[in-house]
Scaffold this active site. Structure first.
Site, mmCIF file in Angstrom:
data_model
loop_
_atom_site.group_PDB
_atom_site.id
_atom_site.type_symbol
_atom_site.label_atom_id
_atom_site.label_comp_id
_atom_site.label_asym_id
_atom_site.label_seq_id
_atom_site.Cartn_x
_atom_site.Cartn_y
_atom_site.Cartn_z
ATOM 1 N N LYS A 179 17.630 90.880 -44.024
ATOM 2 C CA LYS A 179 18.414 89.912 -44.808
ATOM 3 C C LYS A 179 18.286 90.203 -46.310
ATOM 4 O O LYS A 179 19.254 90.165 -47.054
ATOM 5 C CB LYS A 179 17.919 88.498 -44.483
ATOM 6 C CG LYS A 179 18.253 87.427 -45.492
ATOM 7 C CD LYS A 179 19.616 86.873 -45.261
ATOM 8 C CE LYS A 179 20.142 86.029 -46.400
ATOM 9 N NZ LYS A 179 19.176 85.181 -47.063
ATOM 10 N N ALA A 199 9.776 76.919 -45.097
ATOM 11 C CA ALA A 199 11.085 76.394 -44.667
ATOM 12 C C ALA A 199 11.609 77.296 -43.549
ATOM 13 O O ALA A 199 12.727 77.814 -43.600
ATOM 14 C CB ALA A 199 12.074 76.287 -45.828
ATOM 15 N N HIS A 231 12.991 79.208 -40.362
ATOM 16 C CA HIS A 231 14.143 79.093 -39.459
ATOM 17 C C HIS A 231 14.053 80.234 -38.451
ATOM 18 O O HIS A 231 13.093 81.032 -38.485
ATOM 19 C CB HIS A 231 15.459 79.119 -40.247
ATOM 20 C CG HIS A 231 15.578 80.271 -41.211
ATOM 21 N ND1 HIS A 231 15.620 81.586 -40.803
ATOM 22 C CD2 HIS A 231 15.632 80.302 -42.569
ATOM 23 C CE1 HIS A 231 15.727 82.374 -41.846
ATOM 24 N NE2 HIS A 231 15.714 81.626 -42.944
ATOM 25 N N ALA A 232 15.066 80.335 -37.587
ATOM 26 C CA ALA A 232 15.000 81.320 -36.506
ATOM 27 C C ALA A 232 14.914 82.765 -37.019
ATOM 28 O O ALA A 232 14.411 83.639 -36.311
ATOM 29 C CB ALA A 232 16.192 81.151 -35.577
ATOM 30 N N GLY A 233 15.411 83.008 -38.235
ATOM 31 C CA GLY A 233 15.281 84.349 -38.823
ATOM 32 C C GLY A 233 13.821 84.708 -39.040
ATOM 33 O O GLY A 233 13.365 85.803 -38.677
ATOM 34 N N HIS A 234 13.070 83.768 -39.639
ATOM 35 C CA HIS A 234 11.633 84.007 -39.837
ATOM 36 C C HIS A 234 10.925 84.175 -38.484
ATOM 37 O O HIS A 234 10.074 85.059 -38.317
ATOM 38 C CB HIS A 234 10.978 82.820 -40.556
ATOM 39 C CG HIS A 234 11.513 82.543 -41.930
ATOM 40 N ND1 HIS A 234 12.203 81.393 -42.240
ATOM 41 C CD2 HIS A 234 11.453 83.251 -43.082
ATOM 42 C CE1 HIS A 234 12.529 81.406 -43.520
ATOM 43 N NE2 HIS A 234 12.092 82.524 -44.058
HETATM 44 P P1 AMP Z 1 11.830 83.984 -47.408
HETATM 45 O O1 AMP Z 1 10.984 82.898 -46.859
HETATM 46 O O2 AMP Z 1 13.244 83.611 -47.618
HETATM 47 O O3 AMP Z 1 11.201 84.690 -48.576
HETATM 48 O O4 AMP Z 1 11.894 85.071 -46.261
HETATM 49 C C1 AMP Z 1 10.726 85.559 -45.646
HETATM 50 C C2 AMP Z 1 11.097 86.762 -44.828
HETATM 51 O O5 AMP Z 1 12.040 86.372 -43.828
HETATM 52 C C3 AMP Z 1 11.742 87.862 -45.659
HETATM 53 O O6 AMP Z 1 11.254 89.110 -45.219
HETATM 54 C C4 AMP Z 1 13.198 87.696 -45.345
HETATM 55 O O7 AMP Z 1 13.943 88.878 -45.470
HETATM 56 C C5 AMP Z 1 13.148 87.241 -43.911
HETATM 57 N N1 AMP Z 1 14.375 86.545 -43.527
HETATM 58 C C6 AMP Z 1 14.985 85.529 -44.188
HETATM 59 N N2 AMP Z 1 16.127 85.181 -43.579
HETATM 60 C C7 AMP Z 1 16.248 85.998 -42.498
HETATM 61 C C8 AMP Z 1 17.232 86.148 -41.466
HETATM 62 N N3 AMP Z 1 18.335 85.391 -41.437
HETATM 63 N N4 AMP Z 1 17.026 87.091 -40.517
HETATM 64 C C9 AMP Z 1 15.917 87.885 -40.566
HETATM 65 N N5 AMP Z 1 14.965 87.794 -41.507
HETATM 66 C C10 AMP Z 1 15.131 86.874 -42.468
#
Ligand code: AMP
Length: 288
Positions: A157, A41, A43-46
């Site tokens: 995050k 899923a 997004h720009a954070g990933h």
């Molecule tokens: P997730 O898919 O939510 O498990 O996140 C995968 C990675 O992306 C983890 O290392 C999170 O900390 C990072 N991540 C999620 N959201 C953000 C964000 N807004 N900015 C930067 N990194 C993020």
């Protein structure tokens, strides 16, 4: 299973053997490797983490695995968004390989090992999600040992998660460099999250205020307000926005996440929050 090179522009490895084969070929060519673990899923954070990975290493693997063991039975494992094709498209030109195993490949019959940490896992998220970090540490250890990257990148995050992973890698002598990437935010400052899609328009508006209260609470403490006073005030403001439950709003040592005895920061500190609005649980953090 052969490497899947037909579904998307980027090849997909679905088993540890395929992943290793790809990484071994890169190593033979002298390339360095970075791993960015995600649950998809994207997004720009990933994507910001993937771009950081690309700057730091010659080849980038993005893993996409919604890890069942880090969700408690009452959490959103089955509802968690799964968007593999869209994710693969977003990674075009940025990642060299997607690693997307299924749960039976990661946790075959007879799987019996858990990586569990004390200390840094216990407060904050650990209080409200007591089984979460054992699930995270176990899956991240497996992903790193499968990919054997030079670098693994995680977002700030999930600040506590980043500290847990640093601790685990140090304690277990896992030969990988852990890098943290800054939090990417929406225009109003809401930390980007795959879970933001659960928010109704009204909840989304309130959620956009959370980062402002976080910043103002941190600023207040930086100016000398006692931590307990500032966080009590900030907590009230979060509930007044329409959040249904505040799990925590705390200021702690940024690395160990231990609390301050004197009600004031005496080391580099971090403010961290978790709060529920409707059916969505949001987390955020920033330096103090
Ligand atoms: P997730 O898919 O939510 O498990 O996140 C995968 C990675 O992306 C983890 O290392 C999170 O900390 C990072 N991540 C999620 N959201 C953000 C964000 N807004 N900015 C930067 N990194 C993020």
């Amino acid at each position: 299973m052969p490497l899947d090179t037909t579904s998307y522009e980027i090849p997909v490895a679905r088993s540890a053997a395929d992943l290793r084969e790809a990484v071994t070929a890169w190593r033979e060519d002298g390339h360095t490797v970075a791993l960015v673990p995600t649950m998809g899923a994207l997004h720009a954070g990933h994507i910001s983490l993937v771009e950081l990975a690309k700057q730091k290493a010659d080849r980038v693997i993005v893993s996409i695995f919604v890890n069942p063991t880090q969700f408690a039975p009452n959490e959103d494992f089955s509802a968690y968004p799964r968007t593999e094709a869209a994710d693969a498209e977003k990674l075009e030109g940025k990642a060299n390989l997607i690693f997307a195993p299924d749960a039976a490949d990661m946790y075959p019959d007879g799987f019996s090992t858990t990586v569990s940490l004390t200390g840094v896992t216990e407060p904050l998220e650990g209080t409200f999600r007591p089984t979460h970090f054992a699930g995270v540490a176990t899956v991240v250890a497996k992903l790193i040992l499968r990919a054997m990257p030079d670098i693994a990148i995680f977002g700030e995050k999930d600040w506590q998660q980043l500290m847990v992973i640093r601790r685990m890698v140090t304690d277990l002598d896992i030969p990988v460099e852990i890098l943290g990437g800054p939090i990417m935010r929406e225009a109003d400052g809401l930390a980007m999250s795959s879970r933001n899609v659960y928010l109704s328009p009204e909840e989304r508006k309130a959620a956009g205020q959370l980062n402002i209260i976080l910043r103002e609470t941190a600023e207040s403490v930086a100016k000398g307000t006692p931590i307990s006073k500032a966080t009590a005030e900030g907590g009230k403001r979060i509930l007044a926005l329409g959040f249904d439950k505040l799990d925590y709003l705390e200021i702690r040592d940024a690395a160990s996440l231990s609390a301050y005895a004197d009600d004031k920061p005496t080391s580099p500190a971090r403010i961290l929050v978790a709060a529920k609005i409707g059916k969505t649980r949001l987390i955020d953090n920033m330096p103090v």
